[in-house]
Design an enzyme around this catalytic site. Structure first.
Site, mmCIF file in Angstrom:
data_model
loop_
_atom_site.group_PDB
_atom_site.id
_atom_site.type_symbol
_atom_site.label_atom_id
_atom_site.label_comp_id
_atom_site.label_asym_id
_atom_site.label_seq_id
_atom_site.Cartn_x
_atom_site.Cartn_y
_atom_site.Cartn_z
ATOM 1 N N GLY A 45 0.838 -1.195 0.000
ATOM 2 C CA GLY A 45 0.000 0.000 0.000
ATOM 3 C C GLY A 45 0.868 1.238 0.000
ATOM 4 O O GLY A 45 2.014 1.209 0.468
ATOM 5 N N GLN A 50 2.948 10.112 1.084
ATOM 6 C CA GLN A 50 4.255 9.442 1.220
ATOM 7 C C GLN A 50 5.204 9.793 0.077
ATOM 8 O O GLN A 50 6.409 9.570 0.191
ATOM 9 C CB GLN A 50 4.081 7.920 1.290
ATOM 10 C CG GLN A 50 3.403 7.457 2.580
ATOM 11 C CD GLN A 50 3.305 5.949 2.625
ATOM 12 O OE1 GLN A 50 2.396 5.360 2.087
ATOM 13 N NE2 GLN A 50 4.278 5.316 3.255
ATOM 14 N N CYS A 92 5.695 0.085 7.310
ATOM 15 C CA CYS A 92 5.336 1.235 6.480
ATOM 16 C C CYS A 92 6.543 1.593 5.630
ATOM 17 O O CYS A 92 7.664 1.619 6.125
ATOM 18 C CB CYS A 92 4.954 2.406 7.388
ATOM 19 S SG CYS A 92 4.482 3.884 6.484
ATOM 20 N N LEU A 93 6.298 1.892 4.362
ATOM 21 C CA LEU A 93 7.415 2.237 3.468
ATOM 22 C C LEU A 93 8.104 3.530 3.909
ATOM 23 O O LEU A 93 9.255 3.759 3.559
ATOM 24 C CB LEU A 93 6.929 2.359 2.018
ATOM 25 C CG LEU A 93 6.436 1.043 1.379
ATOM 26 C CD1 LEU A 93 5.895 1.306 -0.024
ATOM 27 C CD2 LEU A 93 7.545 -0.002 1.340
ATOM 28 N N HIS A 134 -4.685 1.521 7.390
ATOM 29 C CA HIS A 134 -3.334 2.102 7.529
ATOM 30 C C HIS A 134 -3.139 3.231 6.501
ATOM 31 O O HIS A 134 -2.644 4.306 6.835
ATOM 32 C CB HIS A 134 -2.307 0.981 7.335
ATOM 33 C CG HIS A 134 -0.876 1.400 7.291
ATOM 34 N ND1 HIS A 134 0.077 0.929 8.173
ATOM 35 C CD2 HIS A 134 -0.203 2.245 6.446
ATOM 36 C CE1 HIS A 134 1.255 1.468 7.876
ATOM 37 N NE2 HIS A 134 1.110 2.267 6.830
ATOM 38 N N GLU A 135 -3.563 2.966 5.259
ATOM 39 C CA GLU A 135 -3.358 3.972 4.193
ATOM 40 C C GLU A 135 -4.266 5.189 4.393
ATOM 41 O O GLU A 135 -3.829 6.327 4.181
ATOM 42 C CB GLU A 135 -3.581 3.364 2.808
ATOM 43 C CG GLU A 135 -2.648 2.196 2.449
ATOM 44 C CD GLU A 135 -1.177 2.464 2.704
ATOM 45 O OE1 GLU A 135 -0.757 3.620 2.565
ATOM 46 O OE2 GLU A 135 -0.457 1.514 3.052
ATOM 47 N N HIS A 138 -2.829 7.600 6.757
ATOM 48 C CA HIS A 138 -1.813 8.487 6.178
ATOM 49 C C HIS A 138 -2.439 9.791 5.682
ATOM 50 O O HIS A 138 -1.823 10.851 5.753
ATOM 51 C CB HIS A 138 -1.121 7.820 4.974
ATOM 52 C CG HIS A 138 0.051 6.950 5.333
ATOM 53 N ND1 HIS A 138 1.190 7.445 5.925
ATOM 54 C CD2 HIS A 138 0.271 5.623 5.165
ATOM 55 C CE1 HIS A 138 2.060 6.452 6.100
ATOM 56 N NE2 HIS A 138 1.529 5.330 5.645
#
Ligand code: NI
Length: 170
Positions: A45, A50, A92-93, A134-135, A138
């Site tokens: 994701g 991000q 998380c990226l 989660h996304e 963000h």
């Protein structure tokens, strides 16, 4: 085009994003860049902030084996959450190599606009439910480490500050 992924801490990862007003060619290109960036990372994701784009837009694909199922969600909103919670070890990226258990509703219904401008609603379960929540977090400037205790969060943040200094040095 693969975009650079911002690493925590970064003020852009803490800010709420603006709704998408309409689907434009630029936005479709952004979606395809986000998917490319996510697959290359690799991740399941990615949210627009991000990569420094402050728009309510996320991409995901939680299929581990089998044909890919890329999804692009504009202005996603949770419309229903189960009382049942499930716990997943999240990463998380924007917080590379750090993982922690986070509890979230096990099943959620989400409404969004797709790339044709049409409204969609779907129920997500399992990893998809964790990922979509989660996304969406963000887009509200929230990271999974915000669910952890202050000590754990600080420890991870310090590690990321160190990583960023190392990356800056090259
Ligand atoms: Ni993330």
């Amino acid at each position: 085009m693969i975009r650079d992924i911002l690493i925590h801490p970064d003020p852009r990862l803490k800010k709420p994003c603006d709704p998408v007003a309409e689907v434009t060619a630029e936005l479709s290109q952004l979606a395809s860049d986000m998917l490319e960036t996510m697959y290359e990372a690799p991740g399941i994701g990615l949210a627009a902030p991000q990569i420094g784009v402050m728009k309510r837009m996320i991409v995901m694909d939680c299929i581990k084996e089998g044909p890919p199922e890329p999804m692009v969600l504009l202005n996603p909103e949770v419309t229903w959450s189960s009382e049942d919670l499930s716990s997943y070890e999240e990463g998380c990226l924007s917080i590379p190599d750090q993982y922690a258990e986070v509890k979230r509703p096990a099943i959620v219904k989400v409404r969004w606009m797709d790339l044709t401008g049409a409204e969609q609603e779907r129920q997500f379960e399992g990893l998809w439910a964790t990922c979509v929540q989660h996304e969406i977090d963000h887009l509200d400037g929230k990271l999974f480490i915000d669910y952890l205790g202050p000590l754990k969060r600080q420890m991870i943040t310090r590690k990321m500050e160190k990583l960023k200094r190392e990356l800056a040095r090259g």
